[in-house]
Design a protein around this motif. Structure first.
Motif, PDB file in Angstrom:
ATOM      1  N   ALA A  11       0.406   4.291  -2.590  1.00  0.00           N
ATOM      2  CA  ALA A  11       0.142   5.672  -2.158  1.00  0.00           C
ATOM      3  C   ALA A  11       1.178   6.627  -2.746  1.00  0.00           C
ATOM      4  O   ALA A  11       0.840   7.734  -3.189  1.00  0.00           O
TER       5      ALA A  11
ATOM      6  N   VAL B 173       0.825  -1.203   0.000  1.00  0.00           N
ATOM      7  CA  VAL B 173       0.000   0.000   0.000  1.00  0.00           C
ATOM      8  C   VAL B 173       0.862   1.257   0.000  1.00  0.00           C
ATOM      9  O   VAL B 173       0.511   2.266  -0.622  1.00  0.00           O
ATOM     10  N   ASP B 174       1.990   1.234   0.692  1.00  0.00           N
ATOM     11  CA  ASP B 174       2.872   2.407   0.724  1.00  0.00           C
ATOM     12  C   ASP B 174       3.351   2.783  -0.676  1.00  0.00           C
ATOM     13  O   ASP B 174       3.386   3.969  -1.045  1.00  0.00           O
TER      14      ASP B 174
ATOM     15  N   LEU C 166      -5.402   7.314   1.231  1.00  0.00           N
ATOM     16  CA  LEU C 166      -5.834   6.195   0.389  1.00  0.00           C
ATOM     17  C   LEU C 166      -6.999   5.454   1.038  1.00  0.00           C
ATOM     18  O   LEU C 166      -7.978   5.083   0.377  1.00  0.00           O
ATOM     19  N   TYR C 167      -6.909   5.279   2.354  1.00  0.00           N
ATOM     20  CA  TYR C 167      -7.940   4.529   3.062  1.00  0.00           C
ATOM     21  C   TYR C 167      -9.223   5.329   3.267  1.00  0.00           C
ATOM     22  O   TYR C 167     -10.204   4.802   3.787  1.00  0.00           O
TER      23      TYR C 167
ATOM     24  N   LYS D 270      -7.083  -2.717   2.511  1.00  0.00           N
ATOM     25  CA  LYS D 270      -6.244  -3.037   1.354  1.00  0.00           C
ATOM     26  C   LYS D 270      -6.880  -4.092   0.462  1.00  0.00           C
ATOM     27  O   LYS D 270      -6.650  -4.112  -0.750  1.00  0.00           O
TER      28      LYS D 270
ATOM     29  N   SER E 214      -0.935   9.970   0.744  1.00  0.00           N
ATOM     30  CA  SER E 214      -0.533   9.170   1.894  1.00  0.00           C
ATOM     31  C   SER E 214      -1.403   7.927   2.008  1.00  0.00           C
ATOM     32  O   SER E 214      -2.475   7.840   1.404  1.00  0.00           O
ATOM     33  N   LYS E 215      -0.927   6.972   2.796  1.00  0.00           N
ATOM     34  CA  LYS E 215      -1.710   5.761   3.014  1.00  0.00           C
ATOM     35  C   LYS E 215      -3.025   6.087   3.722  1.00  0.00           C
ATOM     36  O   LYS E 215      -4.066   5.492   3.427  1.00  0.00           O
ATOM     37  N   THR E 216      -2.982   7.050   4.629  1.00  0.00           N
ATOM     38  CA  THR E 216      -4.201   7.461   5.332  1.00  0.00           C
ATOM     39  C   THR E 216      -5.229   8.010   4.350  1.00  0.00           C
ATOM     40  O   THR E 216      -6.425   7.677   4.422  1.00  0.00           O
TER      41      THR E 216
END
Length: 284
Positions: A65, A61-62, A75-76, A82, A71-73
């Motif tokens: 992103a 995921v990193d 993305l979520y 995931k 950022s991963k945050t």
């Protein structure tokens, strides 16, 4: 104080028609936000495909992103977890494959040529983006969780694609068989068998290590090999009248078949209409 009395409706009278409720007014801001969310999800899926190509099927995921410039945050905010992102990528890949396969088949009138074009197109897609193919077909490594499999969910993200391609194959095969005066009842099981065969062959083709100094079988060569194998069965489809003959045998006429002269026991598949046979037994 004197008031106006309301006269009740007579017993059995039809109730007064209900006044329809006013339709809810669409919130323009909500509509625009939903459109923005859909567009952003598509952008993130496209970024995931770029990350897969760059980092391989084990991408995390990193990396996705980073490819999306977020950022991963963040993305979520668009994907619950995931695995949801993984399934969105699988859906995008499936839709692209189905679109290309349908387009390839529509470019050919002759059935063998259409079959060969579909198989060749699938293999070219696999060969062109092998990392994306493995990402989707092998669960994307750390991207996919075991939750859906444990709950009996979508353990095979390409199941929907397999069903869609099989259904398209079945319709095409049935049309060609009927046009040739042949029995179309076998179109559906044959279609599923063909799709399974091509997918299994593609997995083996891409998964087998290439010896040092060697080279992988070209996609065009493998496509012709698989087309020849599949067409060997398709071009010998039973005539349409053979299904009624089989039904009669299973409903009580078996003894007539056993006692009939040898000439009468000749299978229907041996007595073909020359025009229909020419329609099927074609060369590439």
């Amino acid at each position: 104080m004197t008031g106006t009395a309301t006269t009740p409706p007579p017993v059995g009278a039809a109730p007064a028609p209900a006044v329809p409720a006013a339709a809810p007014v669409a919130d323009g801001r909500s509509t625009r936000w939903e459109a923005h969310r859909r567009a952003r999800r598509e952008e993130l899926v496209q970024a995931a495909l770029r990350a897969i190509t760059q980092h391989g099927p084990g991408v995390g995921v990193d990396e996705i992103a980073a490819a999306a410039g977020t950022s991963k945050t963040a993305l979520y905010r668009h994907f619950a977890d995931k695995e949801q992102l993984y399934l969105a990528v699988a859906d995008r890949v499936s839709r692209r494959i189905l679109r290309d396969l349908v387009a390839a088949a529509s470019e050919h009138v002759r059935p063998r040529a259409a079959l060969g074009a579909v198989i060749a197109t699938y293999l070219r897609l696999v060969e062109h983006d092998p990392d994306v193919y493995w990402f989707v077909t092998r669960g994307a490594g750390s991207m996919a969780t075991s939750s859906s499999s444990a709950a009996g969910g979508a353990s095979d993200p390409l199941a929907g694609l397999t069903q869609a391609v099989s259904a398209e194959f079945a319709r095409s095969i049935a049309r060609q068989l009927r046009a040739a005066g042949l029995d179309a009842a076998t179109a559906e099981p044959w279609a599923h068998g063909l799709v399974g065969m091509v997918r299994a062959a593609a997995d083996h083709w891409m998964g087998t290590p290439v010896p040092e100094g060697g080279r992988r079988t070209p996609a065009a060569v493998l496509a012709e090999q698989l087309t020849a194998l599949a067409w060997g069965g398709l071009s010998r489809a039973p005539l349409a009248s053979s299904s009624s003959s089989t039904t009669a045998t299973t409903t009580g006429a078996a003894s007539d078949v056993r006692t009939a002269p040898a000439a009468q026991q000749t299978p229907q598949t041996d007595r073909r209409d020359p025009a229909a046979q020419h329609h099927l037994e074609e060369t590439p």
